[in-house]
Design a protein around this motif. Structure first.
Motif, short mmCIF file in Angstrom:
data_model
loop_
_atom_site.label_atom_id
_atom_site.label_comp_id
_atom_site.label_asym_id
_atom_site.label_seq_id
_atom_site.Cartn_x
_atom_site.Cartn_y
_atom_site.Cartn_z
N UNK A 90 0.80 -1.22 0.00
CA UNK A 90 0.00 0.00 0.00
C UNK A 90 0.83 1.26 0.00
N UNK A 108 -5.46 -2.43 1.42
CA UNK A 108 -4.86 -1.21 0.85
C UNK A 108 -5.67 -0.64 -0.30
N UNK A 118 -8.42 1.94 0.33
CA UNK A 118 -7.81 3.17 0.84
C UNK A 118 -7.17 3.94 -0.30
N UNK A 119 -6.43 3.20 -1.15
CA UNK A 119 -5.78 3.87 -2.28
C UNK A 119 -6.81 4.49 -3.22
N UNK A 131 -9.81 5.54 -2.47
CA UNK A 131 -10.39 6.72 -1.82
C UNK A 131 -9.43 7.91 -1.92
N UNK A 132 -8.13 7.64 -1.71
CA UNK A 132 -7.15 8.72 -1.82
C UNK A 132 -7.12 9.25 -3.25
#
Lengths: 258, 156
Positions: free
Chosen positions: A52, A154, A157-158, A160-161
């Protein structure tokens, strides 16, 4: 001649189903060994770092640029209809629904998936996995499960970022450069983007993609022919297959969700 | 790199991911509009609500003060019953407030515009707004215009 062709087809088909079967057994084995893995957080943290955190830079940079390009292109189209205030909606919806999960998953397959395959394949080629088995350590539980879980955690989350950075990139271009009204950019976005329909479904998509991409990567590595050529082929296959799987699944998920 | 450093960086990564999700939920989506207090509900009867949707805005003087929570068809009166939720801080609307269905821009979406009356009493939960004005349907408007045009042509 014709018979040969048919035989070839049958051979390919059988091989495909054999691989699918091996992949299913592997994922079952991985899922079953999750409970035994959970107490060993350090292994998982190490893998989240390499899967991640090390993918973060490419996700940030591409997210920013995708958002900026969406801002530019969207503005040029919307200004023809006199509705450049809708830029925020356009940027946010395209990122949250489609581009965030899909592009992040493609980048993730290229950056993290290939690395996973190469690592596991090389472990197999240098007989590290067999050595573990000799020591009565289950290599699936010790090596594959933390990597699979790390990818699974991960990826959302990635994604969303990626989406968040993209919205900010669209803001820079739309509001900063092209003079779209600041308030209209955010307020129209908030009025049209729905938490459940858009954002939750985007997150579900990214979770599915994360699972599929890491599954393919881990399987290809574990199933690689243990030679340098075999590992290189497996790495290529990971990127190709997971990209195709992401795009195909994206269509199916979109058809179900929206 | 030692374990502690790795763990800190992973912690930061997870926090950044969750922060991004949080930002998407709060800043990008409509969460902040309907996660707030329950507000109070009033209803209004319209003959025609075409174009109005659940979660359409309810505004007063152009400011959003609530949203449409349900649209029901009343089979007895053949009217549409629109329930709207209004934020509880706007609890001083007079009882004779009127509601009309308006359009944002020429082809924009429909919303409900409230206009205050002069009554001393205030609207409360489950009250009904009696003065309503229907949604403007373009086809009806055009046909009325054409009728008038044809009529005036006949008189000549």
């Amino acid at each position: 001649m014709v018979l040969d062709l048919i035989q070839e087809l049958g051979h390919k088909g059988l091989k495909f189903f054999q691989r699918l079967g091996r992949a299913s057994i592997l994922i079952g084995h991985i899922l079953l060994s999750i409970p035994a893995m959970l107490p060993r957080v350090a292994l998982l943290v190490q893998q989240i770092f390499s899967v991640g955190v090390l993918s973060l830079l490419i996700i940030l940079v591409s997210g920013l640029f995708v958002g900026m390009v969406l801002g530019l292109q969207g503005y040029n189209t919307l200004v023809d209809f006199g509705s450049e205030e809708a830029l925020g909606v356009m940027v946010a919806l395209s990122l949250v629904r489609e581009l965030g999960p899909v592009v992040a998953a493609l980048l993730f397959a290229g950056r993290a998936g290939s690395a996973l395959t190469a690592e596991i394949g090389l472990m197999k080629a240098t007989e590290q996995l067999s050595a573990m088995e000799m020591m009565a350590v289950d290599p699936i539980q010790r090596v594959l499960t933390p990597r699979f879980l790390a990818g699974f955690i991960s990826m959302p989350l990635l994604a969303a970022i990626f989406s968040a950075v993209g919205v900010i990139g669209g803001y820079f271009v739309g509001v900063g450069l092209l003079g779209v009204d600041d308030g209209a950019y955010w307020s129209q976005m908030q009025a049209k983007v729905d938490l459940y329909d858009d954002i939750y479904n985007g997150v579900i998509k990214s979770i599915v993609f994360g699972g599929v991409v890491t599954w393919i990567a881990v399987f290809e590595g574990y199933d690689a022919v243990p030679t340098s050529e075999g590992v290189s082929r497996a790495t290529t296959r990971t990127v190709v297959h997971s990209s195709l799987a992401v795009l195909g699944l994206d269509f199916i998920l979109t058809a179900i969700m929206f | 790199m030692n374990t502690k450093q790795t763990e800190i960086i992973v912690g930061l990564f997870v926090a950044a991911g969750l922060a991004a999700l949080f930002m998407l939920a709060m800043k990008v989506s409509n969460l902040n509009i309907y996660s707030q207090d329950e507000g109070y509900e009033v209803e209004a009867h319209f003959d025609d609500v075409s174009g109005l949707k659940v979660r359409s805005a309810v505004t007063m003087a152009g400011v959003r003060i609530g949203q449409v929570s349900a649209i029901i068809f009343d089979p007895q009166t053949f009217e549409a019953v629109v329930k709207m939720r209004i934020e509880s801080r706007y609890n001083t609307l007079p009882k004779d407030t009127s509601a009309s269905i308006l359009t944002a821009g020429l082809l924009g979406e429909k919303y409900i515009g409230l206009e205050a009356g002069g009554d001393e009493e205030n609207l409360k939960d489950k009250d009904r707004i009696k003065l309503t004005q229907d949604s403007l349907v373009l086809e009806k408007l055009i046909s009325r215009f054409v009728d008038k045009f044809v009529d005036s042509g006949d008189k000549k």
